[in-house]
Design a protein around this motif. Structure first.
Motif, PDB file in Angstrom:
ATOM      1  N   UNK A  67      64.026  26.955  66.114  1.00 29.71           N
ATOM      2  CA  UNK A  67      64.392  25.604  65.691  1.00 29.71           C
ATOM      3  C   UNK A  67      65.891  25.338  65.650  1.00 29.71           C
ATOM      4  N   UNK A  68      66.723  26.376  65.567  1.00 30.08           N
ATOM      5  CA  UNK A  68      68.169  26.175  65.399  1.00 30.08           C
ATOM      6  C   UNK A  68      68.966  26.472  66.660  1.00 30.08           C
ATOM      7  N   UNK A 119      84.290  40.734  62.950  1.00 30.15           N
ATOM      8  CA  UNK A 119      83.755  39.508  62.365  1.00 30.15           C
ATOM      9  C   UNK A 119      84.806  38.843  61.478  1.00 30.15           C
ATOM     10  N   UNK A 120      84.870  37.518  61.555  1.00 28.72           N
ATOM     11  CA  UNK A 120      85.864  36.804  60.760  1.00 28.72           C
ATOM     12  C   UNK A 120      85.301  35.539  60.129  1.00 28.72           C
ATOM     13  N   UNK A 121      84.008  35.333  60.250  1.00 24.16           N
ATOM     14  CA  UNK A 121      83.404  34.138  59.674  1.00 24.16           C
ATOM     15  C   UNK A 121      83.273  34.294  58.164  1.00 24.16           C
ATOM     16  N   UNK A 122      83.723  33.281  57.434  1.00 24.48           N
ATOM     17  CA  UNK A 122      83.689  33.340  55.990  1.00 24.48           C
ATOM     18  C   UNK A 122      82.329  32.888  55.476  1.00 24.48           C
ATOM     19  N   UNK A 123      81.945  33.415  54.327  1.00 21.80           N
ATOM     20  CA  UNK A 123      80.652  33.091  53.747  1.00 21.80           C
ATOM     21  C   UNK A 123      80.709  31.804  52.935  1.00 21.80           C
ATOM     22  N   UNK A 124      79.650  30.977  52.976  1.00 19.91           N
ATOM     23  CA  UNK A 124      79.538  29.859  52.037  1.00 19.91           C
ATOM     24  C   UNK A 124      79.449  30.387  50.608  1.00 19.91           C
ATOM     25  N   UNK A 166      75.482  34.212  57.755  1.00 21.52           N
ATOM     26  CA  UNK A 166      76.378  33.140  57.316  1.00 21.52           C
ATOM     27  C   UNK A 166      75.702  31.767  57.421  1.00 21.52           C
ATOM     28  N   UNK A 167      74.794  31.605  58.373  1.00 16.32           N
ATOM     29  CA  UNK A 167      74.105  30.335  58.550  1.00 16.32           C
ATOM     30  C   UNK A 167      72.795  30.223  57.809  1.00 16.32           C
ATOM     31  N   UNK A 168      72.502  31.177  56.945  1.00 19.74           N
ATOM     32  CA  UNK A 168      71.202  31.234  56.267  1.00 19.74           C
ATOM     33  C   UNK A 168      70.853  29.958  55.497  1.00 19.74           C
TER      34      UNK A 168
END
Length: 221
Positions: A44-45, A141-146, A116-118
């Motif tokens: 779906x995503x 990896x460099x994506x920050x968490x919500x 991160x997109x959970x």
């Protein structure tokens, strides 16, 4: 002893050594009885896969090869392909719980980007009621968490794989062997007339060539 099962879902479009190596590393680190590779039918995503569901399933089966079966540790599970609707992970976990019971320990394996997109996932808050999460990390990896996931990690994370013994509800972050392999890159190589050999199993590459997937047939090397 309680069965310990890992779950690795994805489009596998196509499956490659990054998928397989990650599954084996989690299996060995957590002493799992098996890791199930679960191809998604209609994610779906994400954009629709380039290969059909049955072609992707065939490639996963070829990739698993001799690692399949009760002693090899990798198993192909096609339950998501039986649905005529988008593949929601929470429904897959509910299906597995209904089949395997509540005493089995389930570990859902995710890459860092997916974790991160959970919060965008369907009924994502219920996932930890059904399984524990294993998040595969890479050095670059460099994506920050919500913030909501930072709070979740603070409440649920464990640091030692030996502590991963609950049937569900824990989060374990694991470093994985850095393999710069992606299905997107493999498809781009094929589309550009280049060989992706040694990035995925030969049996999968032969299947791609035989079925003319992703690009016109190329000169083999």
């Amino acid at each position: 002893m309680t069965r310990r099962i890992g779950l690795l879902g994805g489009t596998f479009d196509p499956v490659h050594y990054g998928h397989l190596r990650g599954a084996l590393e989690v299996r060995d680190c957590l002493d799992l009885d098996e890791v199930r590779l679960i191809p998604s039918a209609r994610p779906p995503h994400r954009d629709q896969p380039g290969a059909t569901a049955q072609q992707r399933l065939a490639m996963v089966r070829l990739a698993v090869g001799e690692q399949s079966g009760p002693h090899g540790g990798l198993v192909v599970d096609d339950r998501e392909l039986q649905r005529n609707k988008p593949s929601y992970t929470v429904e897959t976990l509910e299906s597995l719980r209904g089949e395997l019971g509540n005493t089995v320990t389930l570990f859902m394996i995710l890459g860092w980007d997916a974790f991160c997109g959970l919060p965008a996932w369907h009924r994502w808050e219920e996932l930890l009621q059904l399984a524990s999460l294993v998040v595969l990390q890479r050095p670059e990896q460099d994506q920050d968490l919500p913030e909501v996931l930072k709070d979740l990690l603070a409440a649920r994370s464990i640091n030692d794989p030996r502590q991963a013994n609950a049937q569900h509800g824990q989060i374990l972050c694991l470093s994985q062997t850095p393999l710069a392999i992606s299905a997107t890159h493999i498809r781009a190589l094929l589309a550009g007339g280049q060989s992706p050999r040694f990035l995925l199993p030969d049996a999968v590459l032969d299947y791609i060539e035989t079925n003319g997937l992703y690009r016109p047939l190329y000169r083999r090397i």
